[in-house]
Design an enzyme around this catalytic site. Structure first.
Site, PDB file in Angstrom:
ATOM      1  N   CYS A   1      32.660  45.670  39.412  1.00 29.02           N
ATOM      2  CA  CYS A   1      33.402  46.667  38.436  1.00 29.02           C
ATOM      3  C   CYS A   1      32.622  47.056  37.292  1.00 29.02           C
ATOM      4  O   CYS A   1      31.921  48.045  37.423  1.00 29.02           O
ATOM      5  CB  CYS A   1      34.342  45.599  37.702  1.00 29.02           C
ATOM      6  SG  CYS A   1      35.988  46.739  37.403  1.00 29.02           S
TER       7      CYS A   1
ATOM      8  N   ARG B   1      45.810  51.642  34.581  1.00 29.81           N
ATOM      9  CA  ARG B   1      44.790  50.622  34.709  1.00 29.81           C
ATOM     10  C   ARG B   1      45.258  49.923  36.325  1.00 29.81           C
ATOM     11  O   ARG B   1      46.414  49.669  36.572  1.00 29.81           O
ATOM     12  CB  ARG B   1      45.044  49.296  33.697  1.00 29.81           C
ATOM     13  CG  ARG B   1      44.039  47.934  34.141  1.00 29.81           C
ATOM     14  CD  ARG B   1      43.966  47.218  32.765  1.00 29.81           C
ATOM     15  NE  ARG B   1      42.969  47.815  31.988  1.00 29.81           N
ATOM     16  CZ  ARG B   1      41.651  47.866  32.192  1.00 29.81           C
ATOM     17  NH1 ARG B   1      41.315  46.797  33.184  1.00 29.81           N
ATOM     18  NH2 ARG B   1      40.814  48.213  31.475  1.00 29.81           N
TER      19      ARG B   1
ATOM     20  N   HIS C   1      36.895  41.822  42.173  1.00 29.01           N
ATOM     21  CA  HIS C   1      36.630  40.506  41.688  1.00 29.01           C
ATOM     22  C   HIS C   1      37.421  39.354  42.438  1.00 29.01           C
ATOM     23  O   HIS C   1      37.816  39.806  43.590  1.00 29.01           O
ATOM     24  CB  HIS C   1      37.512  40.485  40.324  1.00 29.01           C
ATOM     25  CG  HIS C   1      37.029  41.480  39.282  1.00 29.01           C
ATOM     26  ND1 HIS C   1      35.856  40.920  38.440  1.00 29.01           N
ATOM     27  CD2 HIS C   1      37.461  42.528  38.812  1.00 29.01           C
ATOM     28  CE1 HIS C   1      35.735  41.896  37.833  1.00 29.01           C
ATOM     29  NE2 HIS C   1      36.402  42.762  37.715  1.00 29.01           N
TER      30      HIS C   1
HETATM   31  N1  GLN Z   1      35.826  48.158  31.425  1.00 25.10           N
HETATM   32  C1  GLN Z   1      35.885  48.778  32.920  1.00 25.10           C
HETATM   33  C2  GLN Z   1      37.173  49.421  33.241  1.00 25.10           C
HETATM   34  O1  GLN Z   1      38.058  48.960  32.792  1.00 25.10           O
HETATM   35  C3  GLN Z   1      35.446  47.722  33.684  1.00 25.10           C
HETATM   36  C4  GLN Z   1      36.525  46.610  33.976  1.00 25.10           C
HETATM   37  C5  GLN Z   1      36.009  45.313  34.829  1.00 25.10           C
HETATM   38  O2  GLN Z   1      34.672  44.900  34.923  1.00 25.10           O
HETATM   39  N2  GLN Z   1      37.128  44.606  35.216  1.00 25.10           N
HETATM   40  O3  GLN Z   1      37.207  50.254  34.005  1.00 25.10           O
END
Ligand code: GLN
Length: 244
Positions: free
Chosen positions: A96, A130, A195
């Protein structure tokens, strides 16, 4: 050479900042799957201010935009060394936020662009949505040809040039929710939005990375001994194709 005579060195890059959703589970998996086979593991945490030294595997986890900002500058200072490591076929795994920094840049919402280290030909821009949820991916890199995990990102990653995806999304959004790709690979540099953490539920991919790292270190291919992966495989299969 027998597995008990082999060694592998692993660096965990910026674990105090980029370790969202227990991404350290990836390091634990790599270490345990080596140790269970009698393969010696040298291990090093690399934190802000530390100079990155030569290793067989480099791991960098995920994080919120703020943590990425703190790491991006440090990583960029060591871009040339890490590029040389890529050319020496070192294995990289970025999750990520760490994945995003392995591309050319990450452009957050209404903030300055973060320079990446261009280990792969990709870039990321913050999206308006998101992406949160389980992801299943069809891949041709490992067998069985599936990868599973959990995504939580607003960044939209686009692959270019010779950088190829880890696979095609069956459930979830992946790189950008548009082109059905998930993750990226160039040479032995791998990135993914998965993840969960990623490797415990994808032991076949963990072994693939270990075998690549051994080949880089010893200059020959190794077929790793089989481990009792019934629990990992049951967990993996319980998630494949599930949309919930
Ligand atoms: N900040 C980055 C995003 O929101 C990565 C988030 C993360 O590592 N889960 O895309």
């Amino acid at each position: 050479m027998e597995e008990k005579d082999l060694k592998i060195s692993i660096a965990h890059l910026y674990p105090k900042l980029l370790n969202l959703y227990g991404d350290i589970g990836n390091i634990i998996t790599l270490k345990k799957r080596c140790e269970w086979r009698g393969i010696t593991v040298d291990f090093e945490d690399v934190n802000i201010g530390d100079k990155i030294s030569e290793h067989d595997i480099y791991f960098i986890g995920g994080g919120q935009d703020k943590q990425q900002e703190e790491v991006a500058g440090e990583l960029y200072l060591q871009k040339d060394f890490l590029t040389e490591e890529r050319e020496r076929n070192a294995v990289f795994l970025g999750i990520c936020g760490g994945y995003q920094l392995m591309g050319h840049y990450y452009q957050p919402h209404d903030k300055d662009r973060l320079n990446g280290i261009s280990l792969m030909d990709a870039y990321t821009v913050a999206g308006s949505t998101r992406f949160i949820g389980n992801v299943t991916v069809k891949t041709s890199i490992v067998s069985p040809g599936s990868l599973v995990g959990f995504e939580n990102h607003s960044g939209l990653t686009y692959l270019q040039g010779e950088t190829k995806p880890l696979g095609i999304v069956e459930v979830g959004n992946g790189n950008n929710g548009k082109d059905k790709t998930e993750g990226g690979r160039y040479k032995n540099v791998f990135g993914t939005y998965l993840h969960g953490s990623f490797l415990p539920k994808n032991p076949h991919f963990a072994d693939y990375l270990i075998a690549l790292a051994l080949e880089k270190r010893y200059g020959e291919k190794f077929v790793l001994s089989k481990l009792d992966d019934r629990i990992e495989e049951d967990t993996h299969l319980s998630l494949v194709g599930k949309s919930y």
